[in-house]
Design a protein around this motif. Sequence first.
Motif, short mmCIF file in Angstrom:
data_model
loop_
_atom_site.label_atom_id
_atom_site.label_comp_id
_atom_site.label_asym_id
_atom_site.label_seq_id
_atom_site.Cartn_x
_atom_site.Cartn_y
_atom_site.Cartn_z
N ASP A 315 37.51 28.75 38.14
CA ASP A 315 38.69 27.89 38.14
C ASP A 315 39.99 28.69 38.11
O ASP A 315 41.07 28.12 37.99
CB ASP A 315 38.64 26.91 36.96
CG ASP A 315 38.61 27.61 35.61
OD1 ASP A 315 38.51 28.86 35.59
OD2 ASP A 315 38.67 26.93 34.57
N ARG A 316 39.90 30.03 38.19
CA ARG A 316 41.10 30.87 38.27
C ARG A 316 41.34 31.20 39.73
O ARG A 316 40.59 31.96 40.34
CB ARG A 316 40.94 32.14 37.44
CG ARG A 316 42.15 33.04 37.45
CD ARG A 316 42.08 34.06 36.34
NE ARG A 316 43.14 35.05 36.43
CZ ARG A 316 43.44 35.92 35.48
NH1 ARG A 316 42.73 35.93 34.35
NH2 ARG A 316 44.41 36.80 35.62
N PRO A 317 42.40 30.65 40.36
CA PRO A 317 42.59 30.79 41.80
C PRO A 317 42.79 32.24 42.24
O PRO A 317 43.32 33.07 41.50
CB PRO A 317 43.85 29.96 42.07
CG PRO A 317 43.98 29.06 40.89
CD PRO A 317 43.43 29.82 39.73
N LYS A 318 42.36 32.53 43.48
CA LYS A 318 42.51 33.86 44.07
C LYS A 318 42.97 33.70 45.52
O LYS A 318 42.28 34.04 46.47
CB LYS A 318 41.17 34.62 44.03
CG LYS A 318 40.60 34.87 42.65
CD LYS A 318 41.37 35.95 41.90
CE LYS A 318 40.73 36.26 40.55
NZ LYS A 318 41.50 37.29 39.79
N TRP A 319 44.19 33.17 45.67
CA TRP A 319 44.73 32.91 46.99
C TRP A 319 45.25 34.18 47.65
O TRP A 319 45.67 35.12 46.98
CB TRP A 319 45.86 31.89 46.92
CG TRP A 319 45.41 30.50 46.61
CD1 TRP A 319 45.31 29.91 45.38
CD2 TRP A 319 44.99 29.51 47.55
NE1 TRP A 319 44.86 28.62 45.48
CE2 TRP A 319 44.65 28.34 46.81
CE3 TRP A 319 44.86 29.49 48.94
CZ2 TRP A 319 44.21 27.19 47.44
CZ3 TRP A 319 44.41 28.33 49.56
CH2 TRP A 319 44.10 27.20 48.80
#
Length: 462
Positions: A315-319
């Motif tokens: 749930d920790r974004p990596k865009w």
Amino acid sequence: KNKYDWVLSKRGLASGMGYLGSGERLRVALDKLVQGKHLKIASVGGSITTGQGCPDAPSWPVYMQYYMQDQFGAERVSLANGAVGGTTSSYMSVCHNVHVPRDSDIIFVEYSINDLSAPPGPPFQSSGRRQFERLLRKLLTYPNRPAVILMHSHGYNGMGSAPKGTFWNNAEREFNEFALYYQIPSLSVKGCCHHLLKDGTQPGFWVNETRDGDEAKMERLKDSAFFHDVTHPSGRTGSRVMAELAMHVLDRTLRRLKVLPISTEDRVVTAAPLPPPMIEGNWESLSDKCFIGFALTNTTRGTKGFEWINESKTDRPKWGYVATKVNATLTVEVDSRAGQTGAQSSMVTVDVAHLRSYVHMGQASVLCISGCTCVGTTMEGHTSEKNSQLHLHTIRVTQSEQCVIRFTVLDTTKSGENKVKISGIIVSEEDGEGQKNYEAIEYIHDISARSKDATFEIRNHA
């Protein structure tokens, strides 16, 4: 609405009002509450403002938020806490746009501990002090002409070569020159509490022990020790004191508004242009310089083979912009000009946040193709270390309103594959001022992607 039990005495509260200035901006901001409107408060700073040292109590900005909401309603007062542990005002001066909502009405700034160190030499000639002034000037010119308030924490337990109990052990005295020059209120923990800490007998102000330790120690000292550890005030005592200073300056101004309502002069002074920089020639840039996370998409001028995707499996974004094929290109445009009257012939630093990993990664060429010039470089994505995280690739570019940079995936590779991922670009305002803390950049990138407006909010960390 509910009666609040203050930790600080009236004398302590008064002593913590280091400097109040003429107060027009704060009056205009708080008049929104008088008129039944919404008030937006923001805070920036280091780990003290993030809430480190507050395992069982709110951070000082959140404590202040709760106090104001209790008086006016939760729907009337909001807080955006953009503080980042382990950073200085030098970072925030460049990346304020990722941390502070543009429509803020009041902005608290806490860097007296993190900005303590300054190179030897004449006061206010260091890069750190120049960047701090530029941060203040940028915040003061936000659209709502917000009230900026300095919050000075206290390095009582000793920092650097200064022993425990040293009064002057923070950057407060130099920051207060800016407060005087720009009429910025300045709140002081050492002003309210140094002598109480030195005395060490009043519960809540003990400094013979810090609270961190096992559960028994945490419980025994929860309402007695001022500090959680040698640097961070405890959430139930020291951090609450900081909140009370903020609460008091807001209360004080609201009471005065009842006696002396807002005037045309208040609004005229608030809207007036800033004076020239206190440090001669230290003009702030007029454009955003920090494009981390979703902000990076605002710089894009062309993609061929790069896609904007979230690679996170949690749930920790990596865009980021990702390509895996040779000759894929990403073209971005940034404003690389320094301050309004800065030396336009000088170079500035551009830091590119890109992924480095021990698998799959390739290389990309970095070239300035229009507007600005730079020496072409190769950005390496492979590392032998068994981790995958953002790193910073640095180039020096000439100043231009439209500096166009192109990244091209090369056929050379140390991993056997050609993946390139770019997640942020940060432009300095002076040559050599590039960012060094790539761990913080990755953290900020990930957490900022969780907010609706793409700004970093520390409470999105969970």
